[in-house]
Design a protein around this motif. Structure first.
Motif, mmCIF file in Angstrom:
data_model
loop_
_atom_site.group_PDB
_atom_site.id
_atom_site.type_symbol
_atom_site.label_atom_id
_atom_site.label_comp_id
_atom_site.label_asym_id
_atom_site.label_seq_id
_atom_site.Cartn_x
_atom_site.Cartn_y
_atom_site.Cartn_z
ATOM 1 N N VAL A 1 0.826 -1.212 0.000
ATOM 2 C CA VAL A 1 0.000 0.000 0.000
ATOM 3 C C VAL A 1 0.862 1.265 0.000
ATOM 4 O O VAL A 1 0.549 2.245 -0.684
ATOM 5 C CB VAL A 1 -1.015 -0.003 1.176
ATOM 6 C CG1 VAL A 1 -0.346 0.082 2.513
ATOM 7 C CG2 VAL A 1 -1.974 1.161 1.030
ATOM 8 N N LEU A 2 1.992 1.217 0.709
ATOM 9 C CA LEU A 2 2.847 2.404 0.773
ATOM 10 C C LEU A 2 3.549 2.641 -0.562
ATOM 11 O O LEU A 2 3.684 3.779 -1.018
ATOM 12 C CB LEU A 2 3.866 2.272 1.913
ATOM 13 C CG LEU A 2 3.244 2.212 3.326
ATOM 14 C CD1 LEU A 2 4.300 1.952 4.379
ATOM 15 C CD2 LEU A 2 2.473 3.489 3.644
ATOM 16 N N THR A 3 3.965 1.573 -1.205
ATOM 17 C CA THR A 3 4.612 1.697 -2.511
ATOM 18 C C THR A 3 3.610 2.203 -3.552
ATOM 19 O O THR A 3 3.914 3.080 -4.348
ATOM 20 C CB THR A 3 5.190 0.330 -2.961
ATOM 21 O OG1 THR A 3 5.959 -0.189 -1.884
ATOM 22 C CG2 THR A 3 6.074 0.481 -4.179
ATOM 23 N N LEU B 1 -1.865 4.792 4.925
ATOM 24 C CA LEU B 1 -1.215 5.584 3.876
ATOM 25 C C LEU B 1 -1.358 7.075 4.168
ATOM 26 O O LEU B 1 -0.382 7.826 4.087
ATOM 27 C CB LEU B 1 -1.813 5.249 2.501
ATOM 28 C CG LEU B 1 -1.249 6.057 1.329
ATOM 29 C CD1 LEU B 1 0.251 5.872 1.190
ATOM 30 C CD2 LEU B 1 -1.954 5.676 0.021
ATOM 31 N N GLU B 2 -2.553 7.457 4.558
ATOM 32 C CA GLU B 2 -2.803 8.862 4.838
ATOM 33 C C GLU B 2 -1.909 9.365 5.965
ATOM 34 O O GLU B 2 -1.308 10.427 5.883
ATOM 35 C CB GLU B 2 -4.267 9.013 5.231
ATOM 36 C CG GLU B 2 -4.829 10.368 4.953
ATOM 37 C CD GLU B 2 -6.337 10.346 5.189
ATOM 38 O OE1 GLU B 2 -6.766 10.999 6.151
ATOM 39 O OE2 GLU B 2 -7.040 9.660 4.434
ATOM 40 N N THR B 3 -1.807 8.557 7.032
ATOM 41 C CA THR B 3 -0.992 8.939 8.188
ATOM 42 C C THR B 3 0.477 9.041 7.796
ATOM 43 O O THR B 3 1.170 9.984 8.187
ATOM 44 C CB THR B 3 -1.159 7.886 9.310
ATOM 45 O OG1 THR B 3 -2.541 7.794 9.630
ATOM 46 C CG2 THR B 3 -0.382 8.274 10.546
ATOM 47 N N VAL B 4 0.955 8.084 6.997
ATOM 48 C CA VAL B 4 2.361 8.100 6.612
ATOM 49 C C VAL B 4 2.639 9.309 5.712
ATOM 50 O O VAL B 4 3.677 9.962 5.844
ATOM 51 C CB VAL B 4 2.766 6.774 5.935
ATOM 52 C CG1 VAL B 4 4.188 6.840 5.411
ATOM 53 C CG2 VAL B 4 2.637 5.626 6.925
ATOM 54 N N LEU B 5 1.697 9.628 4.835
ATOM 55 C CA LEU B 5 1.897 10.800 3.968
ATOM 56 C C LEU B 5 1.984 12.080 4.803
ATOM 57 O O LEU B 5 2.780 12.969 4.531
ATOM 58 C CB LEU B 5 0.766 10.896 2.939
ATOM 59 C CG LEU B 5 0.802 9.817 1.849
ATOM 60 C CD1 LEU B 5 -0.488 9.833 1.036
ATOM 61 C CD2 LEU B 5 2.002 9.988 0.933
ATOM 62 N N ARG B 6 1.159 12.146 5.830
ATOM 63 C CA ARG B 6 1.220 13.316 6.712
ATOM 64 C C ARG B 6 2.543 13.351 7.466
ATOM 65 O O ARG B 6 3.133 14.408 7.650
ATOM 66 C CB ARG B 6 0.061 13.303 7.708
ATOM 67 C CG ARG B 6 -1.252 13.676 7.072
ATOM 68 C CD ARG B 6 -2.338 13.804 8.141
ATOM 69 N NE ARG B 6 -3.654 13.791 7.541
ATOM 70 C CZ ARG B 6 -4.235 14.851 6.983
ATOM 71 N NH1 ARG B 6 -3.606 16.014 6.973
ATOM 72 N NH2 ARG B 6 -5.426 14.765 6.444
ATOM 73 N N ALA C 1 -5.884 11.716 1.542
ATOM 74 C CA ALA C 1 -4.571 11.480 0.944
ATOM 75 C C ALA C 1 -4.292 12.511 -0.150
ATOM 76 O O ALA C 1 -3.182 13.048 -0.249
ATOM 77 C CB ALA C 1 -4.501 10.075 0.375
ATOM 78 N N LEU C 2 -5.308 12.806 -0.962
ATOM 79 C CA LEU C 2 -5.137 13.797 -2.028
ATOM 80 C C LEU C 2 -4.765 15.159 -1.438
ATOM 81 O O LEU C 2 -3.827 15.815 -1.898
ATOM 82 C CB LEU C 2 -6.441 13.947 -2.828
ATOM 83 C CG LEU C 2 -6.796 12.820 -3.800
ATOM 84 C CD1 LEU C 2 -8.248 12.910 -4.215
ATOM 85 C CD2 LEU C 2 -5.892 12.893 -5.038
ATOM 86 N N ILE C 3 -5.494 15.546 -0.389
ATOM 87 C CA ILE C 3 -5.252 16.856 0.216
ATOM 88 C C ILE C 3 -3.884 16.902 0.882
ATOM 89 O O ILE C 3 -3.148 17.882 0.739
ATOM 90 C CB ILE C 3 -6.379 17.221 1.211
ATOM 91 C CG1 ILE C 3 -7.677 17.485 0.438
ATOM 92 C CG2 ILE C 3 -6.019 18.448 2.039
ATOM 93 C CD1 ILE C 3 -8.912 17.626 1.300
ATOM 94 N N ALA C 4 -3.524 15.809 1.575
ATOM 95 C CA ALA C 4 -2.218 15.790 2.255
ATOM 96 C C ALA C 4 -1.082 15.985 1.251
ATOM 97 O O ALA C 4 -0.166 16.785 1.479
ATOM 98 C CB ALA C 4 -2.042 14.478 3.011
ATOM 99 N N VAL C 5 -1.154 15.268 0.131
ATOM 100 C CA VAL C 5 -0.075 15.367 -0.856
ATOM 101 C C VAL C 5 -0.125 16.713 -1.586
ATOM 102 O O VAL C 5 0.916 17.324 -1.845
ATOM 103 C CB VAL C 5 -0.140 14.187 -1.854
ATOM 104 C CG1 VAL C 5 0.785 14.411 -3.024
ATOM 105 C CG2 VAL C 5 0.226 12.901 -1.128
ATOM 106 N N ALA C 6 -1.329 17.190 -1.876
ATOM 107 C CA ALA C 6 -1.453 18.495 -2.545
ATOM 108 C C ALA C 6 -0.877 19.590 -1.656
ATOM 109 O O ALA C 6 -0.168 20.487 -2.120
ATOM 110 C CB ALA C 6 -2.910 18.783 -2.883
#
Ligand code: G
Ligand code: MN
Length: 371
Positions: free
Chosen positions: A20-22, A110-115, A182-187
């Motif tokens: 999932v992370l990849t 995934l969301e947490t790791v992106l943050r 996830a979209l917002i975190a990366v944006a």
């Protein structure tokens, strides 16, 4: 590409998380326990670490303690199968970024790791010289997800009239970043909130001709969208449909920071848009935004709706909002209704406009509601 270290002794779990992370666009290295992990963090350059707690040799907590002792401040997301109070306390004391319990929701992971990655990049940037600080953070690529963006629609109903009066548009993607979070975190991390906002509005505009004539479409705005001149452009795709659109502004949207807010709102209203205060009661100062926004619509957050049939206090708060709605001529929408008991309690309090899984999930197209 952001570098993440995954520390997990169970090969099956390791493989599942890796996948999932990849897929989420992160470059991954793995370690099988805390000793190996410590060694890798010392020698490598990671933006974030995801670590199990129960591992042989060095536990996740001991690993975190050793990291902090070595002044390595990389954000660490801890995951555990046995949520003990003691480990949670240690995790907080040692400044774990987040503490997740198994089974971990894959999207939440995934969301947490992106943050965490965003925070890691941010704190590293702060440490660097001002010259280097102007460099953009190493970011996950938003584009593949932006290209495959679509909007789900969730019905909003008038319970009294037993009919759909609107739909809330909710961003989704078939790319690696599937959820709005996830979209917002990366944006956010890559300074591309405007691109995301524009893409969402364009998708809604493209879908709108397929909506029944008598319904409104509710579109969520991020604070940065309010500062995007494209929102106010009469030639922008969504402007053609403005009379049918309610722009939802969440209290979280840090309105104070926006210059000439009154002027901006007046322009939006000239274009034909209505404005909603979103998530009222979610734990932020919601009423405070009323004078600035003079909203046509107020949406009561699901935190106030959940179990409202069981709570005299929640009922009292909802009743006040209903009264305020009457006085200020605002439409009141209750969000996140899941049970018949919640629906009936809200109807008895004078609420009529409802949204939630009880009436319909977010899905493709302008689908009918369960009424
Ligand atoms: O912040 P905002 O109110 O825009 O959030 C809407 C979110 O709430 C969407 O992600 C949507 O999927 C979710 N949602 C909508 N209805 C329900 C519901 O009945 N229950 C729960 N738990 N979530 C809901
Ligand atoms: Mn909303």
């Amino acid at each position: 590409m952001s570098q993440v270290l995954l520390v997990e002794d169970d090969p099956i779990v390791r493989q599942a998380y890796s996948k999932v992370l990849t897929k989420g666009g992160l470059a991954l290295e793995t370690a099988e326990d805390g000793v190996e992990a410590l060694d890798k963090v010392r020698r490598g350059r990671f933006d974030a670490v995801v670590s199990d707690i129960n591992m042989p040799r060095l536990s996740g907590i001991e690993f975190l303690r050793a990291l902090r002792a070595a002044a390595l401040d990389v954000p660490v997301v801890l995951v555990t199968g046995g949520p003990a109070l003691e480990t949670a306390v240690s995790a907080v004391e040692l400044g774990a970024f987040r503490y997740l319990t198994k089974p971990v929701d894959i999207e939440a992971l995934l969301e947490t790791v992106l943050r965490a990655v965003a925070q890691g990049a941010e704190s590293r940037r702060r440490r660097l010289s001002t010259e280097a600080a102007n460099e953009p953070a190493a970011a996950v690529d938003l584009d593949p997800s932006l290209e495959r963006l679509w909007t789900a629609f969730q019905p909003i109903v008038s319970w009294g009239r037993r009919r759909v009066i609107g739909y809330e548009a909710l961003a989704r993607s078939e790319g690696p970043l599937a959820s709005p979070g996830a979209l917002i975190a990366v944006a956010e991390q890559s300074g591309r909130l405007r691109d995301l906002g524009r893409a969402v509005r364009a998708r809604v505009a493209a879908a709108l001709p397929g909506a029944p004539d008598d319904v409104s479409v509710f579109v969520n705005l991020h604070a940065s969208d309010l500062e995007d001149e494209a929102l106010y452009d009469a030639a922008a795709p969504l402007s053609a449909h403005a009379r049918r659109v309610v722009l939802e502004i969440t209290e979280r949207a840090a309105l104070e920071g926006i210059e000439r807010l009154g002027e901006r709102l007046a322009t939006l209203r000239r274009l034909g848009y209505r404005v909603a205060v979103d998530d009222l009661g979610a734990g932020y100062a919601g009423l405070a935004s009323f004078p600035a926004l003079e909203p046509e619509v107020v949406k009561i957050d699901m935190a106030l709706v959940r179990g409202v049939d069981q709570s005299a206090l929640q009922q009292r708060v909802v009743r006040s909002v209903v009264e305020l709605g009457r006085e200020l001529h605002m439409m009141v929408v209750c969000e996140g209704i899941e049970t018949v008991a919640e629906r009936d309690a809200l109807a008895a309090l004078g609420c009529d406009v409802f949204q939630g899984y009880l009436f319909g999930h977010p899905a493709r197209g302008f689908h009918p509601a369960t009424l």
